[in-house]
Every structure is written in C-alpha cells, then in structure tokens.
Write an enzyme that holds these catalytic residues in place. Structure first.
Site, short mmCIF file in Angstrom:
data_model
loop_
_atom_site.label_atom_id
_atom_site.label_comp_id
_atom_site.label_asym_id
_atom_site.label_seq_id
_atom_site.Cartn_x
_atom_site.Cartn_y
_atom_site.Cartn_z
N HIS A 1 -42.87 12.11 7.01
CA HIS A 1 -43.24 13.53 7.04
C HIS A 1 -42.18 14.40 7.71
CE1 HIS A 1 -44.80 12.75 11.17
NE2 HIS A 1 -44.62 14.03 11.35
N TYR A 2 -41.23 13.78 8.44
CA TYR A 2 -40.15 14.57 9.03
C TYR A 2 -39.24 15.19 7.96
CZ TYR A 2 -40.10 15.06 14.01
OH TYR A 2 -40.36 15.52 15.26
N GLY B 1 -40.29 16.63 5.53
CA GLY B 1 -40.95 17.87 5.13
C GLY B 1 -40.87 18.95 6.18
N ASP C 1 -41.96 3.52 15.74
CA ASP C 1 -42.81 4.65 15.42
C ASP C 1 -42.01 5.91 15.07
OD1 ASP C 1 -45.24 6.05 15.11
OD2 ASP C 1 -45.15 6.77 17.16
N HIS D 1 -38.14 8.69 11.42
CA HIS D 1 -37.92 10.14 11.52
C HIS D 1 -36.50 10.49 11.97
CE1 HIS D 1 -42.14 10.11 11.05
NE2 HIS D 1 -42.51 10.16 12.30
N ARG E 1 -43.09 19.21 24.75
CA ARG E 1 -43.18 18.83 23.35
C ARG E 1 -42.13 19.62 22.60
NH1 ARG E 1 -48.25 19.85 19.12
NH2 ARG E 1 -47.45 18.47 17.47
#
Length: 791
Positions: free
Chosen positions: A205-206, A208, A263, A268, A366
């Site tokens: 998904h990275y 995207g 992970d 990613h 984050r």
C-alpha cells in the site's frame, strides 16, 4: 432489471451521459474477507471511490463481499460497514447520496467456504450478465485474507470462477508474501500454478501513498535538473523513514512472527529505495520497463551483514507478548520493534552513497519521509544577516518526499530553494502558499518550494484505481518479490539471535536509538546502553581455561567478530612486515563462506594495508566460470577486490575456464597456474596462506581419500568434491606446507565436531586432509571461534 434500473437512476442525476455509452462491459469485484479489519478500514471505501470515479467510464459494476461467515450475520456485518461509507468533501451532497444508494444496491454478500460456493457465485455472475444483456469485461478478486488461505481460494477461482475467454482476471494479494526467500518461493510457486503473472497484483500500500507514487514521475519531469546531480558525486546520503508512536499491543501474534524488518523495511521502504536508485526508463509509464529497471537496481545492492543493522525493542513488548500469547514469565523475545539498516548500491551512479532505512514502533512521532540530502561544497564569506538567506548556497540542499503525518500532516514534495524550482503537474499538485512557522529538518518551511496534492487520496483508493486500469508498475511482481527476499533473508538469518537494545518508548527514548555510520557499518552512538537484551549468552570469562595450543600449534580463540578482527590485524601486520623486508607480499586465499566476513573486514577497516604491493592468489576454485556466484573468485571480488586498490596484474585467479571449457586436463590449467606461481613467488613459498576446514576435515579443495594433491610433486591439481560443483582446482598439500605462514580459520557450531576430532587425531591426511597441514619451515596458526571450539 436491477442493474439497468441502477444505471437509469444514475443517468437521471447526470452521472452518465447516456445509457448507450455503457458498452465497455461489466466488471465483477469480489472482496474476500469482506468483514475483516482491512476491508472495514480501507477496502470498501476504496471500492466506493472507484465506483464514484468510474461510474461514467462506460463500465458497469457489481460488488460481491465474501467471507466464511454464514449468510445472514455476514450480510449484517458487511452492510453495517457500507452504510458508513463517505464521499470526498468536494462531492455534492445530492450526487453523493444517489451514488451511495446505488453502490449499496450493487453490493451483495456471499458465504464462500466450499468449492460449490464458488460455482454458485460464478453462476450468479453469468445469470446477471445474461439477464442484463451485458458483455463481461473482467473480474477482480481481492484477497483480504491470511496468506495460508491463498492456495485453496486460488484453486477454487481457477477451477470454477474464472471469467470466460476475452475477459480479464485480476487477483489482488495482500502482504505478507512469505517470511523469507524460501517461503516466498513456495507461495509464489503455488500461486503461479493457478494464475498467470499478468493476473496477479501484489499490493504494497506504500506504492499508493501519493508522495511515494510521485518519486518516479518527479525524477522523470525534472530530468534537466536532476541528471547532473542525482549521483554519488553530489548526493551525501539518503534517508527512508517510517516512525510510529503506536506499539504492537493487540498484534503481537503477527509481530512475533515478522518483526519490524519483515513488516516495514523488506517491502514499504525497499520499494521507495528502488524508486530512488533505479535507472529511469525512457518511458516511466511503461510498466514492463519500470519493473525491469527495478530488478537491475536490486542486482546492484551490496549484500547485508549483521553489522549493517542496529536493532531495538521497546520495553513493554515482552510483557505484551507474555500476556497475549500466554508465554511464561521468563520468555524472552528476540523480535525487533526498531531497526536502522545501512544499505549500499554498487552501481556506478550510487557507489559509496549510504542509504539509511529506519522504522520502529513506540517512537517519539508518527511520520514517514524519503529525504535526499545533497553535498554542500560552498563556503559563504558574507554574514548570513547581510545577504539573501533563502537562496544561500551554504544552507542544506535537499529533496524530501513527505509521506504524511508529522509536522506537515499531509503528503508533500519539498525542494530546497537553493537547488532548483521543480516542475510539478498542475492538475494533481499545487504549490503551498503563505509562510509558515514550521521547521522541517532544521530549516524554515520558507527555505523550500513546497507542493501538496490538489486532492488528497487514501493509498488504497489509489491502488484500487490502478488495479482497475491494469497498471502493474504499482504492484509487486514475482521477480520483484523474490529479489527483495533474496536481498533481506541473509540479514534476517544473521540477526535472528542478535541482542536488542531496549528502549522505554516515546519521548523518553532520548538518544538511545541514535546510530551512526562507521566504515560501512552502523552502530548505536551511545556506547553504553541502558540495558541489553541478551538471552543467556555465555561470555569468554565463563570458561575457566582455554588452551593456547591446538594440535601443537598456536591457537587464537574469541567470539567470531573479535576473532575476525584479530585475524585481519594479524594479516595486515604480516603483509606490512613482508613488504618492508622484500618489497611484495604473496597472499593465497581460500574460498567458502567463512572468509567472507574476513574479506569485508579487510576492505572496510584496514586502510593501511599495503594492497599496492600485494599479490592475491587462490588456494582453490570451483570449476565454474569466474562470473558464476559459486566461484570463489566471484566471492573474493565482490567482498574484497572491488573495494581495495590491488594492481590488476597482481590478481591471479585460477585458470579453470580455458578454451570455453571448464577444468579439462588437456587445457593444462593446473600447469599454467603452477608455472605462474614458480615465475612470481620466490621458491614457490607463499608469504601467507589462509585455509578453512570442512565438516569432513577437508581443506582447500583437498578431500578425504583424494586421488590428487595430498602427496607427490604436483603443486596444482584437479580434484573431485563430494558436493556440487564436483570438479575443483586446488593447491596441493606439499605446496601448502611450503608456505612461510599458514592461518587456518574455523567458525561456527557446525564445525565443533570436526574441531574436537582434530584435537585428538594425529597426522592422517588421507582421512582428514587438514591434519596434514604442517609447514616444513614456516608457522601454522589456528584461529578458532568459541562456538567451534566449545560448542
């Protein structure tokens, strides 16, 4: 007719130009795992966004949610999610309400548990299309299920739920795609028995994320500015970072199996790395060309070792694992929740540039970003207060692809104003206006050209759109996947029991996780950590006595890292002393896995080594081309020769490949090498020879009960190995014993049994060839690590 009524309603509010234009065919989207967390959070919203974007495209749609749950409860769960779907803020309320209502009417739930369930689903799709008089364009199956379920689902789709000829099939797969290279190969083999490569869309998904997705277009659109500076001469370093404030609570069953490298870094961050390091194809819109360039970039990456990474674990993780997985109180987890990894590419463009990949949980903020920091060669004489500070050449020069969150809290592309004003696509990116008090990497926002997306989109919406359009360059191919696992698996194997630095989490981490690059390796900057997680490792002091002799010769013993450090220093001292005395140093090196870390140590730490006056010889070689990865010379070149300055004519590979043949006696390769040794090495006596020991007692390529090389006048011989590749070329035992010094390196628990045996047997070279190593007028020294010596 249900589908026609839906289309007419949409037409009525102006979403469709005319019903006649719905002619490109029908697409059935099947979401497996339709009631799971990923589907609830992202996938249904992404499918609704696809419907909103493409309702006027000429395709018609139906959406089939599927799970193992029985029909009624599954239907209830799924429609609870669908009712909460939202339109983008710029969508008119009327159009939003109609489209949402129609999306719900076009969606239905199925229990997919057995082969019969898939057959029924296929029949329902065919019946609907026949009733509506529509041609089938294709089917999308989105696997939002654990990988262990992939094979069975794939079998059912392949046998009873494929679209008819002329329509396409797109199967979407979510990570994890394996746990290491072997498991990834196994999963890939299973899937390719059901689906063709062009039918599979592996999601990261990275890819995207809007900032990540724009790296290649940015490089392409700014070639005129980047071509002169996008290389090792101008780039100081690159940072690819994903920091999280959350911990792994509630996910420890997954995290214990995977950890932060599997992970985040293996997928990613590696994908972002590829977009930065790959050569640009002529057309970045051609998926095949992009994927080929990515594979070439993978091939240029230098292999990772244990010292390429620093690892940590937040302090509460162990108790969370004990609680959630019902582990005993004394259970110790060696799963990293923080990792910093130093990567190098050996391509001409990037050689010597450090790429730092960093990610962790329970950190201070984050944020995700890709930061390219350029070298600054300017010296500014005038005081900053007396000149235009914004365009100062003395300020940092950088390009930042800001993935999200953090201080900016939005995807963005930032380019230092003292670099260039970038070209950005007007329709999708806009320049941020107005000055902000924010600082990014120590510089005010006003020091950058800042661009953000005109319309911010969720990563899954972007990827689902790309699935619809068949854009394969936004997804992970089988080759790409296996290349990535091939790169990361050796590091994962080497750190599986490495001590982790414990950290408290959040702002309290302070400088505990800061790390630095030293001689091609990384280490934490704080030499004394608060605490190390070290599962019951015995230290040398735990052994009362360790003998200083082995087989009546000097013994050097230590943990492997310290042993290699000592061996490298001893080789350098021998080389310097020999060059001072005779002007040159003849060094013969063995192949195999043990010397690799020694080669790397010599390349990265011994800058005073007299390479200019050193001749490098091979003790043995496999009968394969020198460019083959099995070749000892290939390993020597990759790990040592390409990093040091040994004169070309001082490198002496064994001539195993002559006349386009491998180790054929008539080609007289052994005679050629023997003559070369006699011509260059005084009295055919090497200054230093490095040997290893096999588990069967072989050394060089001299094997037990070998017909050649253990005695006689021949100095270079052809031998047979019990393992492939069988044919070898080797220096003979008499030539080895003619050396001035012989160092024997023995590493690892796997060598404990043969080490113990050798400590007890005498001179029996026909049984154990290494037992015949005894230099006639030189010195033999054994370098044996604690694991080999003590088990």
């Amino acid at each position: 007719k249900m589908l026609r009524r839906v289309l007419c309603t949409v037409l009525f509010i102006g979403a469709l130009p005319s019903l006649a234009e719905v002619s490109q065919g029908h697409i059935s989207v099947v979401l497996l795992g339709a009631t799971g967390d990923l589907a609830k959070k992202y996938l249904w919203q992404g499918l609704f966004q696809l419907y909103m974007d493409q309702v006027s495209s000429g395709h018609s749609f139906t959406f089939h949610g599927a799970a193992l749950t029985a029909l009624e409860p599954g239907q209830r769960l799924m429609f609870d999610v669908l009712k909460k779907l939202a339109c983008p803020p710029d969508e008119s309320p009327n159009r939003c309400a109609v489209l949402k209502d129609q999306f719900l009417k076009l969606s239905q739930y199925h229990q997919l548990k057995t082969a019969e369930n898939y057959t029924v689903l296929n029949r329902e799709i065919e019946t609907l299309l026949r009733q509506e008089g529509l041609k089938e364009a294709g089917r999308i199956f989105y696997f939002s299920v654990p990988p262990f379920a992939y094979t069975e689902i794939a079998r059912h789709i392949n046998s009873s739920c494929r679209p008819p000829p002329g329509a396409w099939l797109r199967v979407v797969l979510e990570k994890p795609f394996g746990h290491d290279l072997e498991s990834a190969q196994q999963l890939a083999a299973e899937l390719t028995s059901f689906f063709r490569e062009e039918e599979m869309y592996r999601v990261d998904h990275y890819l995207g994320k809007q900032a990540v997705a724009h790296i290649l277009p940015f490089r392409d659109q700014n070639r005129q500015f980047l071509d002169p500076i996008w290389n090792r001469h101008h780039v100081e370093r690159v940072e690819i970072v994903l920091k999280e404030t959350v911990d792994a609570k509630g996910r420890t069953s997954f995290y214990e199996q995977y950890g932060v490298i599997r992970d985040v870094l293996q997928n990613h961050l590696t994908e972002a790395l590829m977009f930065l390091t790959m050569e640009l194809p002529a057309n970045v819109s051609r998926a095949k060309e992009v994927l080929q360039c990515k594979l070439q970039a993978f091939q240029s990456l230098r292999g990772l070792e244990k010292n390429s990474a620093v690892l940590g674990q937040y302090q509460a993780y162990a108790s969370q694992v004990q609680e959630e997985l019902q582990k005993a109180q004394d259970y110790i987890s060696t799963t990293p929740t923080f990792a910093g990894v130093l990567i190098h590419s050996d391509s001409l463009r990037w050689e010597g540039v450090p790429f730092l990949l960093t990610s962790g949980k329970a950190l201070d903020e984050r944020v995700g970003y890709v930061r390219v920091l350029f070298k600054n060669r300017a010296y500014c004489t005038q005081s900053e207060t007396l000149r235009d500070a914004v365009h100062s050449q003395c300020k940092a020069k950088q390009i930042i692809f800001y993935i999200g969150h953090g201080a900016l809290n939005t995807p963005a592309v930032l380019v230092s104003r003292n670099l260039f004003r970038p070209v950005m696509p007007e329709g999708s990116w806009r320049e941020a206006v107005g000055q902000s008090d924010l600082h990014i990497f120590g510089q005010p926002l006003s020091d950058y050209y800042v661009y953000s997306p005109v319309k911010e989109r969720d990563a899954y919406s972007v990827l689902i759109s790309n699935i619809y359009h068949g854009r394969k360059d936004f997804f992970i191919t089988t080759e790409n996947l296996l290349a990535s696992w091939g790169f990361w698996t050796p590091l994962l194997d080497s750190i599986s029991h490495q001590p982790l630095r414990l950290y408290p989490g959040g702002v309290e981490n302070q400088h505990l996780l800061d790390f630095e690059m030293v001689s091609g390796e990384v280490a934490f900057t704080l030499a004394e950590p608060v605490e190390l997680l070290n599962p019951n490792r015995l230290m040398p002091s735990d052994y009362r006595t360790i003998q200083s002799k082995f087989r009546q010769s000097p013994l050097v013993s230590a943990w492997s890292e310290d042993l290699i450090s000592q061996l490298a220093s001893d080789i350098e001292k021998t080389a310097s002393r020999t060059v001072a005395h005779s002007g040159q140093f003849h060094l013969a090196l063995s192949g195999g896995s043990s010397p690799v870390i020694l080669f790397q140590r010599l390349a990265r730490h011994h800058y005073a080594f007299p390479w200019k006056h050193t001749h490098i010889w091979l003790v043995d070689e496999r009968c394969v081309p020198l460019t083959d990865t099995e070749s000892n010379f290939f390993s020597l070149h990759n790990h040592l020769l390409q990093s040091v300055r040994v004169p070309y004519f001082n490198i002496h590979p064994m001539p195993v490949h002559l006349n386009q043949r491998l180790c054929v006696e008539e080609d007289r390769g052994t005679e050629l090498y023997a003559k070369e040794i006699m011509a260059l090495v005084a009295n055919a006596s090497f200054d230093l020879m490095l040997l290893g020991v096999g588990t069967d007692g072989h050394t060089a390529s001299l094997f037990p009960r070998s017909e050649n090389g253990l005695e006689g006048a021949q100095t270079v011989v052809l031998t047979e190995s019990p393992v492939k590749p069988h044919q070898r070329m080797s220096l003979s035992l008499p030539l080895i014993n003619n050396a001035r010094q012989v160092f024997v390196l023995v590493l690892g628990k796997g060598k404990h049994d043969i080490t113990t045996l050798l400590s007890r047997v005498g001179h029996e070279p026909r049984k154990w060839p290494v037992s015949g190593v005894s230099p006639s007028s030189g010195q033999l020294v054994w370098y044996v690590d604690y694991e080999a010596l003590l088990g």
